[in-house]
Design a protein around this motif. Structure first.
Motif, PDB file in Angstrom:
ATOM      1  N   GLN A  96       1.001  -1.299   0.057  1.00  0.00           N
ATOM      2  CA  GLN A  96       0.063   0.191   0.267  1.00  0.00           C
ATOM      3  C   GLN A  96       0.670   1.402   0.185  1.00  0.00           C
ATOM      4  OE1 GLN A  96      -3.549   0.299  -0.218  1.00  0.00           O
ATOM      5  NE2 GLN A  96      -3.057   2.464  -0.544  1.00  0.00           N
ATOM      6  N   ASN A  97       2.004   1.285   0.917  1.00  0.00           N
ATOM      7  CA  ASN A  97       2.861   2.404   1.029  1.00  0.00           C
ATOM      8  C   ASN A  97       4.194   2.009   1.417  1.00  0.00           C
ATOM      9  OD1 ASN A  97       2.446   2.276   3.848  1.00  0.00           O
ATOM     10  ND2 ASN A  97       0.640   3.756   3.719  1.00  0.00           N
ATOM     11  N   GLU A  98       4.967   2.940   1.681  1.00  0.00           N
ATOM     12  CA  GLU A  98       6.324   2.655   2.269  1.00  0.00           C
ATOM     13  C   GLU A  98       6.459   2.152   3.461  1.00  0.00           C
ATOM     14  OE1 GLU A  98       8.572   6.282   1.805  1.00  0.00           O
ATOM     15  OE2 GLU A  98       8.539   6.113  -0.521  1.00  0.00           O
ATOM     16  N   GLY A  99       5.315   2.218   4.185  1.00  0.00           N
ATOM     17  CA  GLY A  99       5.085   1.390   5.654  1.00  0.00           C
ATOM     18  C   GLY A  99       5.024  -0.208   5.628  1.00  0.00           C
ATOM     19  N   VAL A 100       5.253  -0.386   4.443  1.00  0.00           N
ATOM     20  CA  VAL A 100       4.974  -2.288   4.415  1.00  0.00           C
ATOM     21  C   VAL A 100       6.231  -2.472   3.342  1.00  0.00           C
ATOM     22  CG1 VAL A 100       3.855  -4.146   3.231  1.00  0.00           C
ATOM     23  CG2 VAL A 100       2.756  -2.161   4.347  1.00  0.00           C
ATOM     24  N   SER A 101       7.288  -3.351   3.918  1.00  0.00           N
ATOM     25  CA  SER A 101       8.373  -3.949   3.160  1.00  0.00           C
ATOM     26  C   SER A 101       7.883  -5.238   2.448  1.00  0.00           C
ATOM     27  CB  SER A 101       9.516  -4.310   4.047  1.00  0.00           C
ATOM     28  OG  SER A 101      10.532  -4.952   3.661  1.00  0.00           O
ATOM     29  N   VAL A 102       8.102  -4.858   0.968  1.00  0.00           N
ATOM     30  CA  VAL A 102       7.573  -6.405   0.269  1.00  0.00           C
ATOM     31  C   VAL A 102       8.641  -7.252   0.678  1.00  0.00           C
ATOM     32  CG1 VAL A 102       7.365  -7.398  -1.869  1.00  0.00           C
ATOM     33  CG2 VAL A 102       6.640  -4.765  -1.267  1.00  0.00           C
TER      34      VAL A 102
END
Length: 573
Positions: free
Chosen positions: A366-372
Protein backbone atom coordinates in the motif's frame (compact mmCIF):
# COMPACT_ATOMS: atom_id res chain seq x y z
CA UNK A 1 38.27 -48.04 -30.23
CA UNK A 2 39.28 -46.89 -26.76
CA UNK A 3 42.54 -44.96 -26.40
CA UNK A 4 44.20 -46.75 -23.48
CA UNK A 5 47.02 -45.34 -21.38
CA UNK A 6 50.25 -47.25 -20.89
CA UNK A 7 49.74 -50.31 -18.70
CA UNK A 8 52.11 -52.61 -16.76
CA UNK A 9 54.02 -55.22 -18.77
CA UNK A 10 52.10 -58.16 -17.31
CA UNK A 11 48.73 -56.64 -18.27
CA UNK A 12 47.17 -56.92 -21.75
CA UNK A 13 44.99 -54.70 -23.87
CA UNK A 14 41.94 -56.61 -25.02
CA UNK A 15 38.25 -56.01 -25.72
CA UNK A 16 35.08 -56.53 -23.73
CA UNK A 17 34.00 -59.23 -26.16
CA UNK A 18 37.27 -61.16 -25.69
CA UNK A 19 37.50 -60.81 -21.91
CA UNK A 20 33.85 -61.46 -20.97
CA UNK A 21 30.73 -63.21 -22.15
CA UNK A 22 28.38 -60.56 -23.52
CA UNK A 23 24.63 -61.16 -23.39
CA UNK A 24 22.48 -58.59 -25.17
CA UNK A 25 19.10 -58.02 -23.59
CA UNK A 26 15.83 -58.62 -25.43
CA UNK A 27 12.56 -57.16 -24.21
CA UNK A 28 9.71 -59.62 -23.63
CA UNK A 29 6.14 -58.73 -24.49
CA UNK A 30 4.89 -55.82 -22.41
CA UNK A 31 1.89 -57.93 -21.39
CA UNK A 32 4.26 -60.19 -19.45
CA UNK A 33 5.56 -57.35 -17.18
CA UNK A 34 4.11 -57.02 -13.71
CA UNK A 35 4.86 -55.34 -10.39
CA UNK A 36 3.30 -58.03 -8.21
CA UNK A 37 6.30 -60.38 -8.06
CA UNK A 38 5.05 -62.92 -10.61
CA UNK A 39 7.78 -64.58 -12.67
CA UNK A 40 11.46 -63.68 -12.88
CA UNK A 41 13.11 -60.41 -11.71
CA UNK A 42 13.22 -58.09 -14.73
CA UNK A 43 15.47 -55.08 -15.39
CA UNK A 44 15.08 -52.66 -18.29
CA UNK A 45 17.96 -50.32 -17.60
CA UNK A 46 16.18 -46.96 -17.29
CA UNK A 47 15.78 -46.40 -13.56
CA UNK A 48 17.78 -49.15 -11.87
CA UNK A 49 21.19 -47.47 -11.80
CA UNK A 50 22.86 -45.58 -8.98
CA UNK A 51 23.52 -48.24 -6.34
CA UNK A 52 25.86 -51.23 -6.57
CA UNK A 53 22.89 -53.57 -7.04
CA UNK A 54 19.64 -52.60 -8.78
CA UNK A 55 16.29 -52.68 -6.99
CA UNK A 56 13.70 -55.02 -8.46
CA UNK A 57 10.59 -53.11 -9.49
CA UNK A 58 9.25 -55.41 -12.20
CA UNK A 59 8.95 -59.13 -12.87
CA UNK A 60 8.43 -61.04 -16.12
CA UNK A 61 6.45 -64.20 -16.82
CA UNK A 62 7.74 -64.69 -20.40
CA UNK A 63 11.53 -64.11 -20.23
CA UNK A 64 13.70 -64.01 -23.32
CA UNK A 65 17.24 -63.11 -22.22
CA UNK A 66 18.81 -63.86 -18.84
CA UNK A 67 21.77 -62.33 -17.04
CA UNK A 68 23.57 -64.57 -14.59
CA UNK A 69 24.06 -63.56 -10.97
CA UNK A 70 27.08 -61.22 -10.50
CA UNK A 71 27.12 -60.24 -14.18
CA UNK A 72 27.81 -56.55 -14.80
CA UNK A 73 24.66 -54.89 -16.15
CA UNK A 74 25.47 -52.12 -18.65
CA UNK A 75 22.93 -49.68 -20.02
CA UNK A 76 23.31 -49.68 -23.80
CA UNK A 77 20.68 -47.10 -24.63
CA UNK A 78 19.03 -44.03 -23.18
CA UNK A 79 21.48 -43.57 -21.49
CA UNK A 80 24.63 -45.39 -22.56
CA UNK A 81 27.16 -46.37 -19.90
CA UNK A 82 25.67 -46.65 -16.38
CA UNK A 83 26.44 -49.95 -14.64
CA UNK A 84 25.71 -52.14 -11.65
CA UNK A 85 25.79 -55.83 -10.72
CA UNK A 86 23.02 -58.41 -11.14
CA UNK A 87 22.14 -59.50 -7.58
CA UNK A 88 20.77 -62.82 -8.88
CA UNK A 89 19.84 -64.47 -12.17
CA UNK A 90 17.45 -62.04 -13.86
CA UNK A 91 15.74 -61.15 -17.12
CA UNK A 92 17.14 -58.17 -19.03
CA UNK A 93 15.43 -55.99 -21.62
CA UNK A 94 17.10 -54.67 -24.74
CA UNK A 95 18.21 -51.51 -22.96
CA UNK A 96 20.75 -53.63 -21.11
CA UNK A 97 23.69 -55.90 -21.79
CA UNK A 98 25.15 -58.34 -19.26
CA UNK A 99 28.91 -58.90 -19.01
CA UNK A 100 29.79 -62.21 -17.38
CA UNK A 101 33.39 -62.60 -16.08
CA UNK A 102 35.21 -65.92 -16.48
CA UNK A 103 38.34 -67.71 -15.15
CA UNK A 104 37.92 -66.51 -11.54
CA UNK A 105 38.12 -62.85 -12.59
CA UNK A 106 36.93 -60.29 -10.05
CA UNK A 107 33.46 -59.05 -11.02
CA UNK A 108 33.99 -55.68 -9.37
CA UNK A 109 37.21 -55.17 -11.31
CA UNK A 110 35.16 -55.03 -14.51
CA UNK A 111 32.39 -53.00 -12.85
CA UNK A 112 34.82 -50.25 -11.81
CA UNK A 113 36.61 -50.55 -15.14
CA UNK A 114 33.43 -49.86 -17.13
CA UNK A 115 32.60 -47.01 -14.75
CA UNK A 116 36.04 -45.56 -15.45
CA UNK A 117 35.38 -45.62 -19.19
CA UNK A 118 31.68 -44.69 -18.97
CA UNK A 119 32.08 -41.33 -20.74
CA UNK A 120 34.08 -42.87 -23.59
CA UNK A 121 31.49 -45.62 -23.98
CA UNK A 122 28.63 -43.08 -23.93
CA UNK A 123 30.41 -41.02 -26.60
CA UNK A 124 30.01 -43.95 -29.02
CA UNK A 125 26.22 -43.81 -28.76
CA UNK A 126 24.28 -43.00 -31.91
CA UNK A 127 20.62 -42.71 -32.87
CA UNK A 128 18.03 -40.12 -33.81
CA UNK A 129 15.36 -40.69 -31.13
CA UNK A 130 17.82 -41.65 -28.39
CA UNK A 131 21.45 -42.66 -28.19
CA UNK A 132 22.40 -46.34 -28.15
CA UNK A 133 25.32 -48.61 -28.87
CA UNK A 134 25.16 -51.89 -30.77
CA UNK A 135 26.42 -55.22 -29.51
CA UNK A 136 29.45 -54.98 -31.82
CA UNK A 137 30.42 -51.57 -30.45
CA UNK A 138 30.21 -52.91 -26.90
CA UNK A 139 32.14 -56.08 -27.69
CA UNK A 140 34.92 -54.22 -29.53
CA UNK A 141 35.40 -51.64 -26.78
CA UNK A 142 39.05 -51.83 -25.68
CA UNK A 143 39.90 -52.43 -22.00
CA UNK A 144 43.02 -53.19 -19.93
CA UNK A 145 43.09 -56.67 -18.36
CA UNK A 146 45.15 -57.25 -15.22
CA UNK A 147 46.06 -60.62 -13.66
CA UNK A 148 43.48 -61.91 -11.13
CA UNK A 149 45.75 -61.25 -8.12
CA UNK A 150 46.18 -57.68 -9.28
CA UNK A 151 42.44 -57.33 -9.94
CA UNK A 152 41.70 -58.27 -6.33
CA UNK A 153 44.26 -55.77 -4.98
CA UNK A 154 42.86 -53.01 -7.21
CA UNK A 155 39.26 -53.63 -6.12
CA UNK A 156 40.29 -53.75 -2.46
CA UNK A 157 42.14 -50.41 -2.74
CA UNK A 158 39.34 -48.73 -4.72
CA UNK A 159 36.75 -49.70 -2.14
CA UNK A 160 38.98 -48.62 0.75
CA UNK A 161 39.48 -45.17 -0.78
CA UNK A 162 35.85 -44.88 -1.90
CA UNK A 163 34.61 -45.70 1.61
CA UNK A 164 36.60 -42.77 3.02
CA UNK A 165 35.25 -40.47 0.32
CA UNK A 166 31.66 -41.68 0.82
CA UNK A 167 31.93 -41.10 4.56
CA UNK A 168 33.09 -37.55 3.87
CA UNK A 169 30.29 -36.95 1.39
CA UNK A 170 27.70 -38.25 3.87
CA UNK A 171 29.03 -35.78 6.44
CA UNK A 172 28.78 -32.98 3.89
CA UNK A 173 25.19 -33.94 3.05
CA UNK A 174 24.28 -33.90 6.72
CA UNK A 175 25.87 -30.46 7.07
CA UNK A 176 23.85 -29.30 4.06
CA UNK A 177 20.65 -30.60 5.67
CA UNK A 178 21.50 -28.68 8.83
CA UNK A 179 21.97 -25.51 6.79
CA UNK A 180 18.45 -25.93 5.43
CA UNK A 181 17.17 -26.35 8.98
CA UNK A 182 19.09 -23.23 9.96
CA UNK A 183 17.42 -21.28 7.12
CA UNK A 184 14.00 -22.30 8.38
CA UNK A 185 15.02 -21.38 11.93
CA UNK A 186 16.17 -17.91 10.85
CA UNK A 187 12.90 -17.25 9.03
CA UNK A 188 10.83 -18.54 11.94
CA UNK A 189 12.75 -16.35 14.40
CA UNK A 190 12.23 -13.39 12.07
CA UNK A 191 8.42 -13.62 12.04
CA UNK A 192 8.02 -14.49 15.74
CA UNK A 193 10.10 -11.57 17.03
CA UNK A 194 13.01 -13.61 18.39
CA UNK A 195 15.49 -12.46 15.73
CA UNK A 196 15.10 -8.75 16.56
CA UNK A 197 14.38 -9.16 20.27
CA UNK A 198 17.60 -7.47 21.38
CA UNK A 199 17.41 -4.80 18.67
CA UNK A 200 13.81 -4.04 19.64
CA UNK A 201 14.76 -3.62 23.31
CA UNK A 202 17.47 -1.14 22.32
CA UNK A 203 15.09 0.88 20.11
CA UNK A 204 11.80 0.73 22.04
CA UNK A 205 11.41 4.53 22.27
CA UNK A 206 11.95 4.97 18.53
CA UNK A 207 9.43 2.40 17.27
CA UNK A 208 5.90 3.30 16.20
CA UNK A 209 3.31 0.75 17.42
CA UNK A 210 2.22 -1.51 14.59
CA UNK A 211 -1.52 -1.02 15.21
CA UNK A 212 -1.12 2.73 14.57
CA UNK A 213 0.87 2.03 11.38
CA UNK A 214 -1.84 -0.42 10.24
CA UNK A 215 -4.62 2.07 10.98
CA UNK A 216 -2.88 4.68 8.82
CA UNK A 217 -2.46 2.15 6.00
CA UNK A 218 -6.15 1.21 6.14
CA UNK A 219 -7.18 4.89 6.12
CA UNK A 220 -5.03 5.47 3.06
CA UNK A 221 -6.46 2.38 1.40
CA UNK A 222 -10.02 3.65 1.88
CA UNK A 223 -9.09 7.19 0.82
CA UNK A 224 -7.58 5.84 -2.42
CA UNK A 225 -10.74 3.85 -3.12
CA UNK A 226 -12.94 6.91 -2.55
CA UNK A 227 -10.73 9.01 -4.82
CA UNK A 228 -11.10 6.39 -7.57
CA UNK A 229 -14.90 6.38 -7.14
CA UNK A 230 -15.12 10.17 -7.31
CA UNK A 231 -12.98 10.14 -10.44
CA UNK A 232 -15.37 7.60 -11.97
CA UNK A 233 -18.34 9.85 -11.13
CA UNK A 234 -16.57 12.81 -12.73
CA UNK A 235 -15.75 10.86 -15.90
CA UNK A 236 -19.45 10.02 -16.21
CA UNK A 237 -20.43 13.65 -15.57
CA UNK A 238 -22.19 12.79 -12.32
CA UNK A 239 -22.05 14.23 -8.79
CA UNK A 240 -23.01 12.00 -5.83
CA UNK A 241 -26.07 13.33 -3.96
CA UNK A 242 -24.92 11.98 -0.59
CA UNK A 243 -22.33 9.70 1.02
CA UNK A 244 -24.24 6.47 0.59
CA UNK A 245 -21.86 5.39 -2.18
CA UNK A 246 -19.13 5.14 0.45
CA UNK A 247 -20.99 2.20 1.99
CA UNK A 248 -20.00 0.11 -1.02
CA UNK A 249 -16.41 0.09 0.17
CA UNK A 250 -15.34 -3.47 0.95
CA UNK A 251 -13.18 -3.75 4.03
CA UNK A 252 -10.33 -6.22 3.61
CA UNK A 253 -10.55 -9.37 5.78
CA UNK A 254 -9.11 -9.10 9.26
CA UNK A 255 -6.83 -11.63 10.91
CA UNK A 256 -8.55 -14.37 12.87
CA UNK A 257 -6.84 -14.12 16.26
CA UNK A 258 -8.44 -17.24 17.75
CA UNK A 259 -5.57 -19.62 16.93
CA UNK A 260 -2.62 -17.32 16.28
CA UNK A 261 0.57 -17.49 18.37
CA UNK A 262 1.78 -14.70 20.63
CA UNK A 263 3.88 -11.93 19.12
CA UNK A 264 5.72 -8.94 20.67
CA UNK A 265 3.50 -6.26 22.24
CA UNK A 266 4.56 -3.65 19.66
CA UNK A 267 3.45 -5.93 16.78
CA UNK A 268 -0.03 -6.72 15.51
CA UNK A 269 -1.71 -9.35 13.37
CA UNK A 270 -3.06 -8.34 9.97
CA UNK A 271 -3.84 -9.88 6.59
CA UNK A 272 -1.91 -9.38 3.39
CA UNK A 273 -4.90 -7.65 1.75
CA UNK A 274 -4.91 -5.03 4.49
CA UNK A 275 -1.34 -4.18 3.54
CA UNK A 276 -1.77 -3.68 -0.19
CA UNK A 277 -3.21 -4.96 -3.47
CA UNK A 278 -3.46 -8.71 -3.98
CA UNK A 279 -4.64 -9.88 -7.42
CA UNK A 280 -4.15 -12.68 -9.90
CA UNK A 281 -2.17 -12.19 -13.06
CA UNK A 282 -3.99 -12.01 -16.39
CA UNK A 283 -3.83 -14.18 -19.51
CA UNK A 284 -7.24 -13.81 -21.15
CA UNK A 285 -6.42 -14.92 -24.71
CA UNK A 286 -7.12 -18.52 -25.78
CA UNK A 287 -5.26 -20.54 -26.77
CA UNK A 288 -2.57 -19.41 -24.36
CA UNK A 289 0.19 -20.70 -26.62
CA UNK A 290 -0.86 -18.50 -29.56
CA UNK A 291 2.50 -17.48 -31.13
CA UNK A 292 1.22 -13.96 -31.80
CA UNK A 293 1.21 -13.29 -28.03
CA UNK A 294 4.95 -13.71 -27.70
CA UNK A 295 8.29 -12.36 -28.85
CA UNK A 296 7.93 -8.67 -27.92
CA UNK A 297 9.52 -6.33 -25.39
CA UNK A 298 7.51 -7.19 -22.27
CA UNK A 299 8.92 -9.79 -19.86
CA UNK A 300 6.51 -12.66 -19.19
CA UNK A 301 7.24 -14.79 -16.13
CA UNK A 302 5.64 -18.07 -15.11
CA UNK A 303 5.53 -20.36 -12.08
CA UNK A 304 8.83 -22.05 -12.93
CA UNK A 305 10.61 -18.69 -13.13
CA UNK A 306 9.31 -17.75 -9.69
CA UNK A 307 10.42 -21.02 -8.18
CA UNK A 308 13.94 -20.72 -9.58
CA UNK A 309 14.39 -17.10 -8.48
CA UNK A 310 15.42 -17.63 -4.83
CA UNK A 311 13.57 -14.53 -3.65
CA UNK A 312 14.50 -12.02 -6.36
CA UNK A 313 13.37 -12.56 -9.93
CA UNK A 314 16.12 -11.17 -12.16
CA UNK A 315 15.74 -13.26 -15.34
CA UNK A 316 12.98 -14.46 -17.63
CA UNK A 317 12.69 -16.90 -20.54
CA UNK A 318 9.68 -15.51 -22.41
CA UNK A 319 8.33 -12.14 -23.53
CA UNK A 320 4.93 -10.80 -24.57
CA UNK A 321 4.24 -8.83 -27.72
CA UNK A 322 1.94 -5.79 -27.80
CA UNK A 323 -0.94 -8.21 -28.38
CA UNK A 324 0.19 -10.26 -25.40
CA UNK A 325 0.35 -7.17 -23.21
CA UNK A 326 -3.13 -6.04 -24.30
CA UNK A 327 -4.74 -9.18 -22.84
CA UNK A 328 -2.58 -9.18 -19.71
CA UNK A 329 -1.27 -6.67 -17.17
CA UNK A 330 2.18 -5.14 -16.68
CA UNK A 331 3.08 -5.39 -13.00
CA UNK A 332 5.67 -2.92 -11.65
CA UNK A 333 9.14 -3.74 -10.41
CA UNK A 334 8.92 -4.61 -6.69
CA UNK A 335 5.75 -6.69 -7.03
CA UNK A 336 5.84 -9.92 -5.03
CA UNK A 337 4.79 -12.93 -7.09
CA UNK A 338 3.06 -15.89 -5.41
CA UNK A 339 2.46 -19.11 -7.36
CA UNK A 340 -0.94 -20.75 -6.89
CA UNK A 341 -0.65 -23.69 -9.30
CA UNK A 342 1.89 -26.46 -9.88
CA UNK A 343 4.44 -25.02 -7.42
CA UNK A 344 2.38 -23.96 -4.43
CA UNK A 345 3.16 -20.62 -2.69
CA UNK A 346 6.62 -20.16 -4.17
CA UNK A 347 7.51 -16.47 -3.96
CA UNK A 348 9.84 -13.96 -5.58
CA UNK A 349 10.00 -10.19 -6.06
CA UNK A 350 10.12 -8.74 -9.58
CA UNK A 351 13.34 -6.92 -10.40
CA UNK A 352 11.71 -5.52 -13.55
CA UNK A 353 8.25 -4.68 -14.88
CA UNK A 354 6.60 -7.89 -16.10
CA UNK A 355 3.41 -9.72 -17.01
CA UNK A 356 2.41 -13.06 -15.56
CA UNK A 357 -0.53 -15.48 -16.01
CA UNK A 358 -3.38 -16.18 -13.60
CA UNK A 359 -1.43 -19.06 -12.07
CA UNK A 360 0.59 -16.33 -10.30
CA UNK A 361 -0.76 -13.80 -7.78
CA UNK A 362 0.82 -10.36 -7.44
CA UNK A 363 1.14 -8.29 -4.26
CA UNK A 364 1.88 -4.53 -4.30
CA UNK A 365 2.36 -2.84 -0.92
CA UNK A 366 0.00 0.00 0.00
CA UNK A 367 2.80 2.42 0.86
CA UNK A 368 6.35 2.68 2.17
CA UNK A 369 5.17 1.45 5.57
CA UNK A 370 5.13 -2.10 4.21
CA UNK A 371 8.35 -3.88 3.20
CA UNK A 372 7.68 -6.31 0.36
CA UNK A 373 10.95 -8.05 1.23
CA UNK A 374 9.65 -8.74 4.75
CA UNK A 375 6.33 -10.06 3.39
CA UNK A 376 8.24 -12.36 1.01
CA UNK A 377 10.30 -13.75 3.91
CA UNK A 378 7.11 -14.35 5.87
CA UNK A 379 5.54 -16.29 3.00
CA UNK A 380 8.56 -18.58 2.92
CA UNK A 381 7.75 -19.63 6.50
CA UNK A 382 4.03 -20.00 5.72
CA UNK A 383 4.55 -22.01 2.50
CA UNK A 384 4.06 -25.42 4.07
CA UNK A 385 0.79 -24.38 5.72
CA UNK A 386 -0.49 -22.80 2.52
CA UNK A 387 0.21 -26.02 0.66
CA UNK A 388 -2.14 -27.83 3.03
CA UNK A 389 -5.02 -25.71 1.66
CA UNK A 390 -4.40 -27.00 -1.88
CA UNK A 391 -7.12 -29.42 -3.07
CA UNK A 392 -5.92 -32.99 -3.63
CA UNK A 393 -6.20 -32.82 -7.41
CA UNK A 394 -3.83 -33.89 -10.17
CA UNK A 395 -2.42 -30.39 -10.29
CA UNK A 396 -2.59 -28.87 -6.82
CA UNK A 397 -3.56 -25.24 -6.53
CA UNK A 398 -4.77 -22.66 -4.03
CA UNK A 399 -7.02 -19.72 -4.78
CA UNK A 400 -6.99 -15.99 -4.16
CA UNK A 401 -9.58 -16.25 -1.37
CA UNK A 402 -7.22 -18.42 0.67
CA UNK A 403 -4.34 -15.97 0.24
CA UNK A 404 -6.56 -13.02 1.20
CA UNK A 405 -7.15 -14.51 4.65
CA UNK A 406 -3.55 -15.47 5.45
CA UNK A 407 -2.59 -13.81 8.76
CA UNK A 408 0.67 -11.86 8.78
CA UNK A 409 2.59 -10.63 11.87
CA UNK A 410 3.16 -6.89 11.33
CA UNK A 411 5.50 -4.37 12.93
CA UNK A 412 6.91 -0.86 12.34
CA UNK A 413 8.72 -0.22 9.08
CA UNK A 414 12.01 0.29 10.93
CA UNK A 415 11.77 -3.18 12.45
CA UNK A 416 10.68 -4.66 9.12
CA UNK A 417 13.86 -3.24 7.58
CA UNK A 418 15.97 -4.59 10.43
CA UNK A 419 14.44 -8.04 9.98
CA UNK A 420 15.15 -7.94 6.24
CA UNK A 421 18.76 -6.85 6.92
CA UNK A 422 19.47 -9.59 9.44
CA UNK A 423 17.70 -12.34 7.50
CA UNK A 424 19.47 -11.36 4.28
CA UNK A 425 22.89 -11.43 5.95
CA UNK A 426 22.28 -14.82 7.55
CA UNK A 427 20.80 -16.40 4.41
CA UNK A 428 23.65 -15.11 2.24
CA UNK A 429 26.16 -16.61 4.69
CA UNK A 430 24.22 -19.89 4.56
CA UNK A 431 24.22 -19.83 0.74
CA UNK A 432 27.99 -19.34 0.70
CA UNK A 433 28.45 -22.26 3.09
CA UNK A 434 26.18 -24.43 0.97
CA UNK A 435 28.09 -23.51 -2.19
CA UNK A 436 31.31 -24.57 -0.48
CA UNK A 437 29.73 -27.91 0.48
CA UNK A 438 28.52 -28.46 -3.10
CA UNK A 439 32.04 -27.77 -4.40
CA UNK A 440 33.46 -30.33 -1.98
CA UNK A 441 30.88 -32.92 -2.99
CA UNK A 442 31.72 -32.27 -6.65
CA UNK A 443 35.41 -32.57 -5.81
CA UNK A 444 34.69 -35.95 -4.22
CA UNK A 445 33.23 -37.17 -7.50
CA UNK A 446 36.32 -35.91 -9.35
CA UNK A 447 38.51 -37.63 -6.78
CA UNK A 448 36.74 -40.94 -7.41
CA UNK A 449 37.25 -40.49 -11.14
CA UNK A 450 40.96 -39.86 -10.57
CA UNK A 451 41.24 -43.01 -8.44
CA UNK A 452 39.65 -45.12 -11.19
CA UNK A 453 41.96 -43.62 -13.83
CA UNK A 454 45.01 -44.54 -11.73
CA UNK A 455 43.60 -47.99 -10.99
CA UNK A 456 43.28 -49.00 -14.62
CA UNK A 457 46.61 -47.61 -15.72
CA UNK A 458 48.37 -49.69 -13.04
CA UNK A 459 49.27 -46.76 -10.77
CA UNK A 460 46.94 -47.31 -7.81
CA UNK A 461 48.57 -50.38 -6.22
CA UNK A 462 52.11 -51.84 -6.55
CA UNK A 463 52.42 -54.35 -9.38
CA UNK A 464 54.30 -57.10 -7.55
CA UNK A 465 52.64 -60.28 -8.86
CA UNK A 466 54.38 -62.62 -11.30
CA UNK A 467 51.19 -63.68 -13.08
CA UNK A 468 50.56 -62.69 -16.69
CA UNK A 469 47.26 -61.35 -17.96
CA UNK A 470 48.06 -62.96 -21.31
CA UNK A 471 47.79 -66.40 -19.70
CA UNK A 472 44.57 -65.29 -18.02
CA UNK A 473 43.14 -64.21 -21.37
CA UNK A 474 44.06 -67.62 -22.83
CA UNK A 475 42.16 -69.31 -19.98
CA UNK A 476 39.17 -67.06 -20.67
CA UNK A 477 39.20 -68.02 -24.34
CA UNK A 478 39.27 -71.71 -23.44
CA UNK A 479 36.29 -71.31 -21.10
CA UNK A 480 34.38 -69.32 -23.70
CA UNK A 481 35.09 -71.92 -26.36
CA UNK A 482 33.81 -74.68 -24.06
CA UNK A 483 30.65 -72.70 -23.33
CA UNK A 484 30.15 -72.00 -27.04
CA UNK A 485 30.54 -75.70 -27.84
CA UNK A 486 27.92 -76.54 -25.21
CA UNK A 487 25.55 -73.96 -26.68
CA UNK A 488 26.05 -75.33 -30.18
CA UNK A 489 25.16 -78.81 -28.98
CA UNK A 490 22.04 -77.44 -27.33
CA UNK A 491 21.25 -75.56 -30.53
CA UNK A 492 21.65 -78.77 -32.55
CA UNK A 493 19.28 -80.56 -30.22
CA UNK A 494 16.85 -77.69 -30.54
CA UNK A 495 17.04 -77.85 -34.34
CA UNK A 496 15.97 -81.48 -34.29
CA UNK A 497 12.64 -80.32 -32.89
CA UNK A 498 11.78 -78.35 -36.00
CA UNK A 499 8.10 -77.71 -36.43
CA UNK A 500 6.63 -79.65 -39.32
CA UNK A 501 6.54 -77.58 -42.48
CA UNK A 502 9.30 -75.11 -41.48
CA UNK A 503 11.51 -73.87 -44.33
CA UNK A 504 15.19 -72.85 -44.10
CA UNK A 505 15.56 -69.08 -43.98
CA UNK A 506 17.86 -69.06 -47.04
CA UNK A 507 15.17 -70.88 -49.04
CA UNK A 508 12.51 -68.34 -48.02
CA UNK A 509 14.76 -65.36 -48.86
CA UNK A 510 15.66 -66.92 -52.22
CA UNK A 511 11.98 -67.33 -53.07
CA UNK A 512 11.16 -63.67 -52.42
CA UNK A 513 11.81 -60.92 -54.96
CA UNK A 514 11.45 -58.13 -52.37
CA UNK A 515 13.28 -57.63 -49.03
CA UNK A 516 11.46 -58.92 -45.94
CA UNK A 517 11.01 -57.61 -42.44
CA UNK A 518 12.29 -60.02 -39.75
CA UNK A 519 8.77 -60.82 -38.52
CA UNK A 520 7.66 -61.51 -42.12
CA UNK A 521 10.63 -63.83 -42.70
CA UNK A 522 9.89 -65.62 -39.44
CA UNK A 523 6.25 -66.20 -40.41
CA UNK A 524 7.01 -67.38 -43.96
CA UNK A 525 9.63 -69.80 -42.64
CA UNK A 526 7.08 -71.39 -40.32
CA UNK A 527 8.39 -70.25 -36.94
CA UNK A 528 5.75 -69.93 -34.23
CA UNK A 529 5.50 -66.96 -31.85
CA UNK A 530 7.17 -69.12 -29.18
CA UNK A 531 10.22 -69.83 -31.34
CA UNK A 532 11.72 -66.35 -31.54
CA UNK A 533 15.03 -67.51 -30.05
CA UNK A 534 15.32 -70.38 -32.55
CA UNK A 535 14.62 -67.92 -35.38
CA UNK A 536 17.43 -65.59 -34.34
CA UNK A 537 19.83 -68.50 -33.83
CA UNK A 538 19.26 -69.65 -37.41
CA UNK A 539 19.42 -66.05 -38.68
CA UNK A 540 22.77 -65.59 -36.92
CA UNK A 541 24.12 -68.73 -38.62
CA UNK A 542 23.41 -67.31 -42.08
CA UNK A 543 24.25 -63.69 -41.21
CA UNK A 544 27.16 -63.50 -43.68
CA UNK A 545 24.82 -64.37 -46.55
CA UNK A 546 22.14 -61.83 -45.56
CA UNK A 547 22.09 -58.08 -46.24
CA UNK A 548 20.24 -55.62 -43.99
CA UNK A 549 18.29 -52.83 -45.68
CA UNK A 550 16.66 -49.76 -44.15
CA UNK A 551 15.79 -46.17 -45.16
CA UNK A 552 17.81 -44.99 -42.13
CA UNK A 553 21.49 -45.96 -41.98
CA UNK A 554 21.58 -45.23 -38.25
CA UNK A 555 18.93 -47.90 -37.73
CA UNK A 556 21.05 -50.41 -39.60
CA UNK A 557 24.01 -49.48 -37.43
CA UNK A 558 21.99 -49.87 -34.24
CA UNK A 559 20.00 -52.94 -35.25
CA UNK A 560 18.55 -54.82 -33.38
CA UNK A 561 18.34 -51.98 -30.84
CA UNK A 562 16.30 -49.78 -33.16
CA UNK A 563 12.79 -50.89 -34.11
CA UNK A 564 13.00 -54.15 -36.03
CA UNK A 565 9.95 -53.14 -38.03
CA UNK A 566 12.15 -50.60 -39.84
CA UNK A 567 14.72 -53.26 -40.91
CA UNK A 568 14.43 -55.41 -44.04
CA UNK A 569 16.50 -58.45 -45.00
CA UNK A 570 17.48 -59.97 -48.36
CA UNK A 571 20.14 -62.29 -49.74
CA UNK A 572 23.37 -60.64 -50.78
CA UNK A 573 23.73 -60.29 -54.53
Amino acid sequence: MTELNEIPNNWVKTSIGEALIVVLGQSPASSSYNEEGNGEPFFQGKTEFGALYPTVRKWCTEPKKFAKKNSILVSVRAPVGPTNIAPFDCVIGRGLAALQPLADCNTKYFLYLIRNFEKQLAALGTGTTFEAISGDVLKNFQIPLAPVVQQNLIVEKIEELFSHIDAGVEGLKQAKAKLQQYRQSVLKDAVTGKLTEQWRAQNTDKLEPADIVLERILDERRANWEAEQLKAFEEKGKTPKNDKWKEKYKEPPQADLSSLPEIPDSWTWTTITQLGELNRGKSKHRPRNDPSLYGGDYPFVQTGDVRAADGLLTTYKQTYSEKGLSQSRLWPKGTMCITIAANIAETAILDFDACFPDSVVGFISQNEGVSVEYIEFFFRTAREDLDRYAPATAQKNINLAILETVSVPFMSIDEQKEIVLQVTEKLEATNRAEATIDEKIQHSASLKSSILTKAFSGELVPNSCNESAKELLDHIKVEKAALTDTKQKRSTKRKKKVTSGRKPLLTVLNEQSEPLKPDELMQLAGFSSNEVEEFYIELAEIAEQVEQLSPDTEQIKNWPYEKESEIKLKLKG
